[in-house]
Design an enzyme around this catalytic site. Structure first.
Site, PDB file in Angstrom:
ATOM      1  N   ARG A 147       0.704  -1.274   0.025  1.00 47.00           N
ATOM      2  CA  ARG A 147       0.101   0.042   0.071  1.00 47.00           C
ATOM      3  C   ARG A 147       0.838   1.333   0.008  1.00 47.00           C
ATOM      4  O   ARG A 147       0.419   2.402  -0.523  1.00 47.00           O
ATOM      5  CB  ARG A 147      -1.054  -0.156   1.315  1.00 47.00           C
ATOM      6  CG  ARG A 147      -2.141   0.979   1.037  1.00 47.00           C
ATOM      7  CD  ARG A 147      -3.123   0.926   2.085  1.00 47.00           C
ATOM      8  NE  ARG A 147      -4.291   1.608   2.237  1.00 47.00           N
ATOM      9  CZ  ARG A 147      -4.334   2.560   3.125  1.00 47.00           C
ATOM     10  NH1 ARG A 147      -3.555   2.856   4.068  1.00 47.00           N
ATOM     11  NH2 ARG A 147      -5.401   3.430   3.125  1.00 47.00           N
ATOM     12  N   ILE A 154      -7.462   7.583  -0.504  1.00 46.51           N
ATOM     13  CA  ILE A 154      -7.379   6.368  -0.563  1.00 46.51           C
ATOM     14  C   ILE A 154      -8.068   5.462   0.530  1.00 46.51           C
ATOM     15  O   ILE A 154      -8.040   6.108   1.621  1.00 46.51           O
ATOM     16  CB  ILE A 154      -5.737   5.769  -0.560  1.00 46.51           C
ATOM     17  CG1 ILE A 154      -5.693   4.310  -0.702  1.00 46.51           C
ATOM     18  CG2 ILE A 154      -4.917   6.217   0.528  1.00 46.51           C
ATOM     19  CD1 ILE A 154      -4.254   3.941  -1.252  1.00 46.51           C
ATOM     20  N   SER A 155      -8.949   4.445   0.145  1.00 45.33           N
ATOM     21  CA  SER A 155      -9.818   4.176   1.251  1.00 45.33           C
ATOM     22  C   SER A 155      -8.839   3.123   2.074  1.00 45.33           C
ATOM     23  O   SER A 155      -7.933   2.748   1.843  1.00 45.33           O
ATOM     24  CB  SER A 155     -10.792   3.042   0.491  1.00 45.33           C
ATOM     25  OG  SER A 155     -11.630   3.393  -0.538  1.00 45.33           O
ATOM     26  N   GLN A 156      -9.712   3.309   3.351  1.00 41.64           N
ATOM     27  CA  GLN A 156      -9.421   2.302   4.445  1.00 41.64           C
ATOM     28  C   GLN A 156      -9.079   1.040   4.029  1.00 41.64           C
ATOM     29  O   GLN A 156     -10.062   0.422   3.510  1.00 41.64           O
ATOM     30  CB  GLN A 156     -10.266   2.630   5.612  1.00 41.64           C
ATOM     31  CG  GLN A 156      -9.907   2.136   7.088  1.00 41.64           C
ATOM     32  CD  GLN A 156     -11.305   2.383   7.546  1.00 41.64           C
ATOM     33  OE1 GLN A 156     -12.356   2.744   7.220  1.00 41.64           O
ATOM     34  NE2 GLN A 156     -11.177   1.773   8.776  1.00 41.64           N
ATOM     35  N   PRO A 157      -8.054   0.262   4.402  1.00 40.79           N
ATOM     36  CA  PRO A 157      -7.939  -1.290   3.921  1.00 40.79           C
ATOM     37  C   PRO A 157      -9.164  -1.846   4.544  1.00 40.79           C
ATOM     38  O   PRO A 157      -9.560  -2.865   3.824  1.00 40.79           O
ATOM     39  CB  PRO A 157      -6.525  -1.918   4.854  1.00 40.79           C
ATOM     40  CG  PRO A 157      -5.707  -0.391   4.947  1.00 40.79           C
ATOM     41  CD  PRO A 157      -6.839   0.786   4.978  1.00 40.79           C
TER      42      PRO A 157
END
Ligand code: SAH
Length: 218
Positions: free
Chosen positions: A42, A68-71
């Site tokens: 990431r 960027i989205s949260q994992p």
């Protein structure tokens, strides 16, 4: 005495393992999804100044007011979409950094990803190239219109919140296909749409927080 500068290379394996353990604790059960997340570095997808925070479970700024989205949300959405089947031909709306597309590409051969902000798309291209991921097909377009030339899709995943389900995306969903999208302006939730022979079946799921799905190109 030589000082070890703890660059991302030194720490990434350990912090990545910790991220997967955390996702498991948070309830992600699909081992293939966890493996896909573990396989994608990431830190490549976030700005250099933020690389040390790449394996925290948080959304991070991408520039252009995007994140960027949260994992966890990436893992959760893909787990929901996969449940009991393969992803098949997949369309992502809102490619952003290309991170989620890279995770999807671990799980299926055919990934198309659309982004409306040109400089972000250019960066996503570089990011995917940096990790030698050449399978994702990126397109600069308004994702609300879908990608008619490649339709129908077995899976559609939307990474920005709409007010209502875009009609074109419903049309481009294959029979037996699934689409997952965040819906709403203030309060948002995930909506699963399944296309069955008898029609579209909608299920309201988790509360979420996404940037808005916008019209037009930048
Ligand atoms: N999935 C991305 C994060 C997405 S953030 C990642 O893994 O990094 C949401 C993205 O959706 C933003 O980049 C935003 O520009 C994009 N977006 C918003 N509306 C869109 C639209 N109509 N078509 C395509 N992309 C859109």
């Amino acid at each position: 005495m030589s000082r070890v500068v703890s660059g991302i290379g030194m720490t990434s394996q350990r912090t990545r393992t910790r991220m997967i353990d955390r996702l498991r604790e948070e309830g992600i059960l699909d081992e293939q999804v966890l493996a896909a997340i573990a396989a994608v570095p990431r830190h490549v997808f976030v700005e250099e100044a933020l690389a040390s925070r790449a394996y925290e479970d948080s959304a991070l700024p991408l520039g252009y007011s995007q994140t960027i989205s949260q994992p966890y949300i990436v893992a959760r959405m893909i787990e929901l979409l996969r449940e009991g089947r393969k992803l098949g031909k997949t369309l992502e709306i809102g490619a952003g950094s290309g991170y989620q597309a890279a995770v999807l590409a671990q799980l299926t051969d055919e990934v198309y990803a659309i982004e409306r902000i040109e400089p972000l798309l250019a960066r996503a291209k570089l990011n995917l190239r940096a990790i030698q991921q050449f399978r994702v097909r990126l397109k600069h377009a308004d994702g609300q219109l879908g990608l008619p030339e490649a339709a129908p899709f077995d899976t559609i995943i939307v990474a920005a919140a709409a007010n209502r389900v875009p009609h074109a995306l419903l049309q481009q969903l294959a029979l037996g296909g699934r689409m997952l999208l965040p819906l709403g302006t203030g309060e948002q939730f995930l909506l699963m749409v399944e296309r069955r022979a008898e029609g579209y079946v909608e299920t309201r799921l988790d509360s979420v927080r996404f940037v808005p799905l916008l019209s037009g190109l930048e």
